[in-house]
Design a protein around this motif. Structure first.
Motif, PDB file in Angstrom:
ATOM      1  N   GLU A  97       0.810  -1.209   0.000  1.00 51.36           N
ATOM      2  CA  GLU A  97       0.000   0.000   0.000  1.00 51.36           C
ATOM      3  C   GLU A  97       0.848   1.267   0.000  1.00 51.36           C
ATOM      4  N   LEU A  98       2.120   1.138   0.293  1.00 54.16           N
ATOM      5  CA  LEU A  98       2.991   2.302   0.391  1.00 54.16           C
ATOM      6  C   LEU A  98       3.608   2.699  -0.936  1.00 54.16           C
ATOM      7  N   PHE A  99       3.401   1.885  -1.991  1.00 55.93           N
ATOM      8  CA  PHE A  99       3.953   2.196  -3.304  1.00 55.93           C
ATOM      9  C   PHE A  99       2.840   2.595  -4.255  1.00 55.93           C
ATOM     10  N   THR A 100       3.006   3.717  -4.917  1.00 59.22           N
ATOM     11  CA  THR A 100       2.034   4.198  -5.903  1.00 59.22           C
ATOM     12  C   THR A 100       2.772   4.724  -7.130  1.00 59.22           C
ATOM     13  N   PRO A 101       3.602   3.896  -7.794  1.00 57.34           N
ATOM     14  CA  PRO A 101       4.413   4.382  -8.916  1.00 57.34           C
ATOM     15  C   PRO A 101       3.553   4.953 -10.041  1.00 57.34           C
ATOM     16  N   THR A 102       3.993   6.071 -10.584  1.00 57.20           N
ATOM     17  CA  THR A 102       3.276   6.726 -11.675  1.00 57.20           C
ATOM     18  C   THR A 102       3.855   6.289 -13.019  1.00 57.20           C
ATOM     19  N   ARG A 103       3.055   6.338 -14.042  1.00 59.45           N
ATOM     20  CA  ARG A 103       3.458   5.951 -15.386  1.00 59.45           C
ATOM     21  C   ARG A 103       4.429   6.982 -15.951  1.00 59.45           C
ATOM     22  N   SER A 169      16.953  12.618 -15.431  1.00 60.37           N
ATOM     23  CA  SER A 169      17.329  11.397 -14.717  1.00 60.37           C
ATOM     24  C   SER A 169      16.364  11.080 -13.580  1.00 60.37           C
ATOM     25  N   ASN A 170      15.986  12.084 -12.804  1.00 52.90           N
ATOM     26  CA  ASN A 170      15.086  11.856 -11.668  1.00 52.90           C
ATOM     27  C   ASN A 170      13.698  11.413 -12.126  1.00 52.90           C
ATOM     28  N   TYR A 171      13.232  11.964 -13.238  1.00 54.31           N
ATOM     29  CA  TYR A 171      11.886  11.634 -13.710  1.00 54.31           C
ATOM     30  C   TYR A 171      11.784  10.165 -14.111  1.00 54.31           C
ATOM     31  N   TYR A 172      12.730   9.683 -14.899  1.00 53.79           N
ATOM     32  CA  TYR A 172      12.645   8.314 -15.397  1.00 53.79           C
ATOM     33  C   TYR A 172      13.200   7.285 -14.409  1.00 53.79           C
ATOM     34  N   PHE A 173      14.257   7.623 -13.690  1.00 54.04           N
ATOM     35  CA  PHE A 173      14.994   6.618 -12.944  1.00 54.04           C
ATOM     36  C   PHE A 173      14.976   6.820 -11.435  1.00 54.04           C
ATOM     37  N   GLY A 174      14.252   7.788 -10.962  1.00 52.09           N
ATOM     38  CA  GLY A 174      14.168   8.019  -9.525  1.00 52.09           C
ATOM     39  C   GLY A 174      12.839   7.559  -8.941  1.00 52.09           C
ATOM     40  N   VAL A 175      12.730   7.646  -7.637  1.00 55.89           N
ATOM     41  CA  VAL A 175      11.482   7.376  -6.918  1.00 55.89           C
ATOM     42  C   VAL A 175      11.040   8.711  -6.322  1.00 55.89           C
ATOM     43  N   GLY A 176      10.009   9.291  -6.924  1.00 57.86           N
ATOM     44  CA  GLY A 176       9.573  10.618  -6.530  1.00 57.86           C
ATOM     45  C   GLY A 176       8.431  10.597  -5.533  1.00 57.86           C
ATOM     46  N   PRO A 177       7.970  11.789  -5.127  1.00 61.07           N
ATOM     47  CA  PRO A 177       6.871  11.867  -4.142  1.00 61.07           C
ATOM     48  C   PRO A 177       5.599  11.172  -4.600  1.00 61.07           C
ATOM     49  N   ASP A 178       5.342  11.156  -5.916  1.00 56.82           N
ATOM     50  CA  ASP A 178       4.120  10.508  -6.411  1.00 56.82           C
ATOM     51  C   ASP A 178       4.239   8.991  -6.471  1.00 56.82           C
ATOM     52  N   ASP A 179       5.449   8.468  -6.280  1.00 56.53           N
ATOM     53  CA  ASP A 179       5.664   7.019  -6.403  1.00 56.53           C
ATOM     54  C   ASP A 179       5.523   6.280  -5.072  1.00 56.53           C
ATOM     55  N   SER A 180       5.511   6.991  -3.972  1.00 58.17           N
ATOM     56  CA  SER A 180       5.340   6.341  -2.670  1.00 58.17           C
ATOM     57  C   SER A 180       4.344   7.134  -1.835  1.00 58.17           C
ATOM     58  N   LYS A 181       3.658   6.428  -0.972  1.00 58.92           N
ATOM     59  CA  LYS A 181       2.581   7.040  -0.193  1.00 58.92           C
ATOM     60  C   LYS A 181       3.138   7.649   1.093  1.00 58.92           C
ATOM     61  N   ALA A 182       2.491   8.705   1.533  1.00 59.24           N
ATOM     62  CA  ALA A 182       2.879   9.338   2.799  1.00 59.24           C
ATOM     63  C   ALA A 182       2.556   8.420   3.969  1.00 59.24           C
ATOM     64  N   PHE A 183       3.288   8.594   5.074  1.00 63.71           N
ATOM     65  CA  PHE A 183       3.048   7.786   6.263  1.00 63.71           C
ATOM     66  C   PHE A 183       1.618   7.967   6.775  1.00 63.71           C
ATOM     67  N   SER A 184       1.145   9.193   6.739  1.00 65.46           N
ATOM     68  CA  SER A 184      -0.213   9.473   7.215  1.00 65.46           C
ATOM     69  C   SER A 184      -0.681  10.771   6.605  1.00 65.46           C
ATOM     70  N   SER A 185      -1.961  11.009   6.674  1.00 66.62           N
ATOM     71  CA  SER A 185      -2.521  12.248   6.137  1.00 66.62           C
ATOM     72  C   SER A 185      -2.052  13.467   6.916  1.00 66.62           C
ATOM     73  N   ARG A 186      -1.598  13.242   8.133  1.00 67.52           N
ATOM     74  CA  ARG A 186      -1.106  14.343   8.942  1.00 67.52           C
ATOM     75  C   ARG A 186       0.330  14.711   8.611  1.00 67.52           C
ATOM     76  N   GLN A 187       1.033  13.822   7.885  1.00 66.14           N
ATOM     77  CA  GLN A 187       2.417  14.081   7.472  1.00 66.14           C
ATOM     78  C   GLN A 187       2.557  13.828   5.967  1.00 66.14           C
ATOM     79  N   PRO A 188       1.919  14.647   5.134  1.00 70.20           N
ATOM     80  CA  PRO A 188       1.932  14.397   3.685  1.00 70.20           C
ATOM     81  C   PRO A 188       3.306  14.551   3.045  1.00 70.20           C
TER      82      PRO A 188
END
Length: 254
Positions: A97-103, A169-188
């Protein structure tokens, strides 16, 4: 126009992915005065003298293909299992549930290219910026090619180095904020895992061979390998760093 029929593979480097088979390779070329078109890549010559040419060029970037041969979530999970990294998983969450990789989307680049031909040697350097509003990065590519021909046999070897800026490089080969879920809604702003490899150099080697047959027909065998930098291991997507593309078949031209 040309069409190659045979078999080849666009290699897979993701965890649990599969290589893409190649059966048909079409090619379209058009040249008129200073303008030319090679498949999806147009160009316009600005200046030429003593073997040097300076052109405005544009090209399709295919780096997105590297990350489309297996769902990125599966690759990230498998990479996490194989890595030696230690992660603290929130007790209220399951790992998947913690991974949300974008296309990753294809991008289109445009800029300037400098060419130089001398005998059997060809040199090229291209500095091109993303003009498709995808990652806003740039690529600086250098190529040295040696062509050898005797009778019906033609062979070529190309050494290549390309520089990818941080955005690219970061766009194609990195793990960005949209690719993983926040710990909680209180700490986005606190994500499960983030990794930005930054600007990198990628070397490559290409071998080409062909044998001329009657009626504008050729037998051909081509192979290309690109090495991803060690820094991309921390993206967790990749099972290996060597990416191969090869094809063998018959080429018809008209």
């Amino acid at each position: 126009m040309s069409l190659a029929v045979g078999f080849g593979q666009y290699g897979n480097i993701l965890h649990q992915g599969e290589s893409t088979p190649l059966y048909l390779v079409p090619r379209f070329s058009y040249y008129r005065q200073r303008f030319y078109l090679e498949n999806l890549d147009p160009g316009y010559n600005l200046w030429q003298q003593d073997g040097f040419l300076l052109d405005i060029t544009a090209k399709q970037s295919f780096d997105a293909l590297l990350l489309r041969q297996n769902p990125l979530k599966d690759s990230l999970l498998r990479g996490l299992i194989h890595s030696k990294k230690l992660f603290v998983v929130p007790t209220s969450s399951q790992l998947d549930e913690l991974f949300t990789p974008t296309r990753r989307h294809f991008s289109y680049l445009a800029g300037f290219s400098l060419f130089y031909d001398k005998a059997n040697w060809q040199f090229a350097s291209a500095l091109q910026q993303d003009v498709s509003n995808v990652h806003h990065g740039l690529e600086w590519q250098h190529k040295i090619r040696y062509l050898w021909q005797t009778g019906p046999v033609t062979m070529a070897i190309t050494s290549e180095y390309r520089y990818l800026s941080s955005n690219y490089s970061n766009y194609y080969f990195g793990v960005g904020p949209d690719d993983s879920k926040a710990f909680s809604s209180r700490q986005p702003d606190k994500r499960f895992y983030l990794y930005q490899p930054g600007s990198q150099w990628l070397p490559a080697l290409k071998l080409e061979s062909s044998y001329q047959l009657p009626n504008k027909t050729r037998l051909l065998l081509n192979w290309r390998r690109e090495w991803l930098p060690t820094a991309y291991r921390d993206s967790l997507y990749f099972q290996k760093r060597q990416h191969d593309i090869w094809f063998a078949g018959v080429l018809w031209s008209w």
